[in-house]
Design a protein around this motif. Structure first.
Motif, PDB file in Angstrom:
ATOM      1  N   LEU A  30       6.697  32.433  54.322  1.00 31.30           N
ATOM      2  CA  LEU A  30       5.871  31.611  53.648  1.00 31.30           C
ATOM      3  C   LEU A  30       6.075  30.302  54.370  1.00 31.30           C
ATOM      4  CD1 LEU A  30       4.392  30.688  50.909  1.00 31.30           C
ATOM      5  CD2 LEU A  30       6.506  30.176  50.118  1.00 31.30           C
ATOM      6  N   GLU A  31       4.926  29.694  54.878  1.00 31.66           N
ATOM      7  CA  GLU A  31       4.891  28.383  55.557  1.00 31.66           C
ATOM      8  C   GLU A  31       4.348  27.359  54.436  1.00 31.66           C
ATOM      9  OE1 GLU A  31       2.464  26.326  58.992  1.00 31.66           O
ATOM     10  OE2 GLU A  31       3.633  28.284  59.696  1.00 31.66           O
ATOM     11  N   VAL A  32       5.137  26.281  54.222  1.00 31.44           N
ATOM     12  CA  VAL A  32       4.827  25.289  53.085  1.00 31.44           C
ATOM     13  C   VAL A  32       4.662  23.809  53.955  1.00 31.44           C
ATOM     14  CG1 VAL A  32       5.541  24.133  50.891  1.00 31.44           C
ATOM     15  CG2 VAL A  32       5.836  26.398  51.386  1.00 31.44           C
ATOM     16  N   THR A  33       3.684  23.183  53.530  1.00 31.89           N
ATOM     17  CA  THR A  33       3.351  21.724  54.399  1.00 31.89           C
ATOM     18  C   THR A  33       3.467  20.935  53.031  1.00 31.89           C
ATOM     19  OG1 THR A  33       2.221  22.728  56.281  1.00 31.89           O
ATOM     20  CG2 THR A  33       2.155  20.067  55.707  1.00 31.89           C
ATOM     21  N   PHE A  34       4.321  19.992  53.130  1.00 31.88           N
ATOM     22  CA  PHE A  34       4.320  18.931  51.982  1.00 31.88           C
ATOM     23  C   PHE A  34       3.637  17.660  52.408  1.00 31.88           C
ATOM     24  CE2 PHE A  34       7.985  21.687  51.501  1.00 31.88           C
ATOM     25  CZ  PHE A  34       8.271  21.787  50.324  1.00 31.88           C
ATOM     26  N   HIS A  35       3.277  16.807  51.485  1.00 27.83           N
ATOM     27  CA  HIS A  35       2.491  15.629  51.770  1.00 27.83           C
ATOM     28  C   HIS A  35       3.721  14.629  52.372  1.00 27.83           C
ATOM     29  CE1 HIS A  35      -1.143  15.952  49.420  1.00 27.83           C
ATOM     30  NE2 HIS A  35      -0.563  16.632  48.504  1.00 27.83           N
ATOM     31  N   GLY A  36       3.268  14.041  53.620  1.00 27.97           N
ATOM     32  CA  GLY A  36       4.192  13.270  54.314  1.00 27.97           C
ATOM     33  C   GLY A  36       4.011  14.010  55.764  1.00 27.97           C
ATOM     34  N   GLY A  37       3.852  15.465  55.699  1.00 25.31           N
ATOM     35  CA  GLY A  37       3.788  15.941  56.971  1.00 25.31           C
ATOM     36  C   GLY A  37       5.042  17.055  57.385  1.00 25.31           C
ATOM     37  N   ARG A  38       6.077  17.016  56.317  1.00 26.43           N
ATOM     38  CA  ARG A  38       7.157  17.990  56.588  1.00 26.43           C
ATOM     39  C   ARG A  38       6.646  19.672  56.435  1.00 26.43           C
ATOM     40  NH1 ARG A  38      10.523  17.265  52.297  1.00 26.43           N
ATOM     41  NH2 ARG A  38       8.630  16.196  51.395  1.00 26.43           N
ATOM     42  N   SER A  39       7.075  20.258  57.224  1.00 27.94           N
ATOM     43  CA  SER A  39       6.590  21.806  57.247  1.00 27.94           C
ATOM     44  C   SER A  39       7.765  22.555  57.442  1.00 27.94           C
ATOM     45  CB  SER A  39       5.813  22.384  58.336  1.00 27.94           C
ATOM     46  OG  SER A  39       4.356  21.799  58.066  1.00 27.94           O
ATOM     47  N   TYR A  40       8.002  23.691  56.382  1.00 19.40           N
ATOM     48  CA  TYR A  40       9.169  24.572  56.331  1.00 19.40           C
ATOM     49  C   TYR A  40       8.465  26.035  56.413  1.00 19.40           C
ATOM     50  CZ  TYR A  40      11.915  20.730  54.792  1.00 19.40           C
ATOM     51  OH  TYR A  40      12.494  19.450  54.657  1.00 19.40           O
ATOM     52  N   ARG A  41       9.337  26.911  56.957  1.00 17.99           N
ATOM     53  CA  ARG A  41       9.166  28.453  56.882  1.00 17.99           C
ATOM     54  C   ARG A  41      10.310  29.201  56.086  1.00 17.99           C
ATOM     55  NH1 ARG A  41       8.315  30.369  62.239  1.00 17.99           N
ATOM     56  NH2 ARG A  41      10.906  30.771  62.203  1.00 17.99           N
ATOM     57  N   HIS A  71      16.136  31.586  49.777  1.00 17.46           N
ATOM     58  CA  HIS A  71      15.445  31.835  50.926  1.00 17.46           C
ATOM     59  C   HIS A  71      15.826  31.162  51.992  1.00 17.46           C
ATOM     60  CE1 HIS A  71      12.650  35.031  48.813  1.00 17.46           C
ATOM     61  NE2 HIS A  71      12.544  33.962  47.840  1.00 17.46           N
ATOM     62  N   THR A  72      16.025  32.035  52.909  1.00 19.67           N
ATOM     63  CA  THR A  72      16.577  31.188  54.442  1.00 19.67           C
ATOM     64  C   THR A  72      15.356  30.316  54.771  1.00 19.67           C
ATOM     65  OG1 THR A  72      18.052  33.039  54.880  1.00 19.67           O
ATOM     66  CG2 THR A  72      17.338  31.626  56.652  1.00 19.67           C
ATOM     67  N   PHE A  73      15.543  29.349  55.210  1.00 16.29           N
ATOM     68  CA  PHE A  73      14.257  28.602  55.726  1.00 16.29           C
ATOM     69  C   PHE A  73      14.652  27.882  57.101  1.00 16.29           C
ATOM     70  CE2 PHE A  73      16.429  25.590  53.251  1.00 16.29           C
ATOM     71  CZ  PHE A  73      16.471  24.573  53.786  1.00 16.29           C
ATOM     72  N   ILE A  74      13.475  27.427  57.833  1.00 18.52           N
ATOM     73  CA  ILE A  74      13.506  26.641  58.925  1.00 18.52           C
ATOM     74  C   ILE A  74      12.625  25.446  58.817  1.00 18.52           C
ATOM     75  CG2 ILE A  74      12.295  28.045  60.280  1.00 18.52           C
ATOM     76  CD1 ILE A  74      13.906  27.171  62.687  1.00 18.52           C
ATOM     77  N   LYS A  75      13.052  24.450  59.368  1.00 19.81           N
ATOM     78  CA  LYS A  75      12.064  23.070  59.069  1.00 19.81           C
ATOM     79  C   LYS A  75      11.155  23.309  60.663  1.00 19.81           C
ATOM     80  CE  LYS A  75      11.923  18.482  58.152  1.00 19.81           C
ATOM     81  NZ  LYS A  75      12.660  17.255  57.540  1.00 19.81           N
ATOM     82  N   LEU A  76       9.875  23.282  60.424  1.00 17.41           N
ATOM     83  CA  LEU A  76       8.721  23.320  61.615  1.00 17.41           C
ATOM     84  C   LEU A  76       8.657  22.055  62.161  1.00 17.41           C
ATOM     85  CD1 LEU A  76       6.627  26.045  59.961  1.00 17.41           C
ATOM     86  CD2 LEU A  76       8.653  26.535  61.483  1.00 17.41           C
ATOM     87  N   LYS A  77       8.266  21.163  61.250  1.00 15.52           N
ATOM     88  CA  LYS A  77       7.817  19.768  61.835  1.00 15.52           C
ATOM     89  C   LYS A  77       8.371  18.632  60.691  1.00 15.52           C
ATOM     90  CE  LYS A  77       3.231  19.901  60.601  1.00 15.52           C
ATOM     91  NZ  LYS A  77       1.700  19.484  61.020  1.00 15.52           N
ATOM     92  N   GLY A  78       8.595  17.400  61.129  1.00 17.48           N
ATOM     93  CA  GLY A  78       8.560  16.525  60.093  1.00 17.48           C
ATOM     94  C   GLY A  78       9.804  15.843  60.563  1.00 17.48           C
ATOM     95  N   ASP A  79      10.234  14.795  59.898  1.00 16.73           N
ATOM     96  CA  ASP A  79      11.729  14.147  60.251  1.00 16.73           C
ATOM     97  C   ASP A  79      12.794  14.992  60.231  1.00 16.73           C
ATOM     98  OD1 ASP A  79      11.823  14.227  57.545  1.00 16.73           O
ATOM     99  OD2 ASP A  79      11.932  12.210  57.194  1.00 16.73           O
ATOM    100  N   ARG A  80      13.948  14.995  61.059  1.00 15.62           N
ATOM    101  CA  ARG A  80      15.107  15.613  61.310  1.00 15.62           C
ATOM    102  C   ARG A  80      15.007  17.054  61.084  1.00 15.62           C
ATOM    103  NH1 ARG A  80      18.375  12.921  56.556  1.00 15.62           N
ATOM    104  NH2 ARG A  80      17.507  11.008  56.686  1.00 15.62           N
ATOM    105  N   THR A  81      15.830  17.682  61.939  1.00 13.88           N
ATOM    106  CA  THR A  81      15.857  19.299  61.900  1.00 13.88           C
ATOM    107  C   THR A  81      16.844  19.849  60.592  1.00 13.88           C
ATOM    108  OG1 THR A  81      15.627  19.204  64.418  1.00 13.88           O
ATOM    109  CG2 THR A  81      16.330  21.272  63.547  1.00 13.88           C
ATOM    110  N   ALA A  82      16.602  20.907  60.075  1.00 13.12           N
ATOM    111  CA  ALA A  82      17.085  21.492  59.043  1.00 13.12           C
ATOM    112  C   ALA A  82      16.961  22.972  59.002  1.00 13.12           C
ATOM    113  CB  ALA A  82      16.959  20.890  57.624  1.00 13.12           C
ATOM    114  N   THR A  83      17.865  23.837  58.500  1.00 13.93           N
ATOM    115  CA  THR A  83      17.977  25.063  58.225  1.00 13.93           C
ATOM    116  C   THR A  83      18.560  25.091  56.686  1.00 13.93           C
ATOM    117  OG1 THR A  83      19.792  25.576  59.477  1.00 13.93           O
ATOM    118  CG2 THR A  83      17.531  25.912  60.437  1.00 13.93           C
ATOM    119  N   GLY A  84      18.496  26.303  56.261  1.00 13.75           N
ATOM    120  CA  GLY A  84      19.109  26.527  54.970  1.00 13.75           C
ATOM    121  C   GLY A  84      18.742  27.762  54.228  1.00 13.75           C
ATOM    122  N   PRO A  85      19.212  27.985  53.223  1.00 12.96           N
ATOM    123  CA  PRO A  85      20.500  28.352  52.904  1.00 12.96           C
ATOM    124  C   PRO A  85      20.983  29.586  53.324  1.00 12.96           C
ATOM    125  CG  PRO A  85      19.459  28.961  50.977  1.00 12.96           C
ATOM    126  CD  PRO A  85      18.350  28.356  51.942  1.00 12.96           C
ATOM    127  N   GLY A  86      21.399  30.099  54.239  1.00 15.50           N
ATOM    128  CA  GLY A  86      21.679  31.449  54.603  1.00 15.50           C
ATOM    129  C   GLY A  86      22.564  31.443  55.846  1.00 15.50           C
TER     130      GLY A  86
END
Length: 86
Positions: A30-41, A71-86
């Protein structure tokens, strides 16, 4: 390389914190884009949960309760790199 989904993402209401999302049933991502440009998978998201997300009155609240903590996720774009929870 991050795979891109061929179908058009679901656009949400302007009041939602979620700008758009797209689910790939083959990979269960599931790829989600939030207002402000952050995207996560998010990985291993069932079609059933995506149907509930589509029907949810508040997409952000549904994600916060049923997707993000489970669910495990990875940040695709936006500010700072993040992964979690997994």
């Amino acid at each position: 390389m991050i795979p891109r989904f061929p179908k058009k993402p679901v656009q949400t209401e302007k009041t939602s914190s979620v700008l758009s999302f797209h689910h790939d049933p083959e990979t269960k991502t599931l790829e989600v884009t939030f207002h402000g440009g952050r995207s996560y998978r998010y990985d291993n998201v069932s079609a059933e949960n995506v149907a509930k997300l589509k029907a949810a009155k508040s997409k952000g609240a549904f994600l916060n309760e049923h997707i993000i903590p489970h669910h495990t996720f990875i940040k695709l774009k936006g500010d700072r790199t993040a992964t979690g929870p997994g």
